[in-house]
Scaffold this active site. Structure first.
Site, PDB file in Angstrom:
ATOM      1  N   TRP A  41       1.363   7.858   0.451  1.00  0.00           N
ATOM      2  CA  TRP A  41       1.852   8.660  -0.667  1.00  0.00           C
ATOM      3  C   TRP A  41       3.354   8.893  -0.551  1.00  0.00           C
ATOM      4  O   TRP A  41       4.010   9.290  -1.509  1.00  0.00           O
ATOM      5  CB  TRP A  41       1.108   9.989  -0.773  1.00  0.00           C
ATOM      6  CG  TRP A  41       1.155  10.850   0.455  1.00  0.00           C
ATOM      7  CD1 TRP A  41       0.192  10.961   1.418  1.00  0.00           C
ATOM      8  CD2 TRP A  41       2.218  11.713   0.869  1.00  0.00           C
ATOM      9  NE1 TRP A  41       0.591  11.836   2.402  1.00  0.00           N
ATOM     10  CE2 TRP A  41       1.843  12.305   2.082  1.00  0.00           C
ATOM     11  CE3 TRP A  41       3.466  12.043   0.336  1.00  0.00           C
ATOM     12  CZ2 TRP A  41       2.643  13.204   2.782  1.00  0.00           C
ATOM     13  CZ3 TRP A  41       4.279  12.933   1.032  1.00  0.00           C
ATOM     14  CH2 TRP A  41       3.866  13.504   2.230  1.00  0.00           C
ATOM     15  N   CYS A  42       3.945   8.630   0.607  1.00  0.00           N
ATOM     16  CA  CYS A  42       5.363   8.895   0.842  1.00  0.00           C
ATOM     17  C   CYS A  42       6.201   7.629   0.628  1.00  0.00           C
ATOM     18  O   CYS A  42       5.984   6.619   1.300  1.00  0.00           O
ATOM     19  CB  CYS A  42       5.559   9.396   2.273  1.00  0.00           C
ATOM     20  SG  CYS A  42       7.281   9.647   2.709  1.00  0.00           S
TER      21      CYS A  42
END
Length: 130
Positions: A41-42
């Site tokens: 997600w980063c």
């Protein structure tokens, strides 16, 4: 890639075991994969991962242990164990541990965009040809 994905992180750095045949143990703290996309997600982790794969893939490269810090809500919690116990301020964070005077200690770290500098990364892990 000499990557350890099932690494069991002990409760403190002093309990880390640096392999006898290695000068150092490298641990990268990364965001967990988003279940919807199958990717981290980063965005910083997504950018750094190919560089880490390239750097740690040669047969003579040191081994790299990957530790997932959780999904975004878990990571953002100020009480997250990786923030409190392991002093990880941001992700990705690559940390080098070595035996100094008989004790396992942190001897360096690269964070976020520093990992993208392949020359700096190569010097950090002791592989100047990277």
């Amino acid at each position: 890639m000499p990557l350890i994905t099932d690494f069991n992180l002990p409760s403190s750095a002093k309990q880390l075991q640096v392999p006898e045949n290695a000068q150092a143990l490298f641990i990268v703290f990364v965001a967990s994969d988003d279940p919807a996309t199958g990717q981290s997600w980063c965005p910083d982790v997504r950018a750094a991962w190919p560089v880490l794969e390239t750097t740690f893939s040669p047969a003579d490269a040191p081994r790299l242990a990957a530790v997932e810090v959780g999904q975004k809500p878990e990571w953002k919690d100020p009480g997250n164990i990786y923030r409190t116990t392991w002093k990880v301020p941001c992700i990705p964070t690559l940390v080098r541990y070595e035996i100094v005077n008989g004790e396992t200690v942190e001897t360096g770290r690269l964070v976020e965009g520093e990992i993208l500098d392949q020359k700096r990364l190569g010097e950090f892990i002791g592989m100047s040809r990277v």
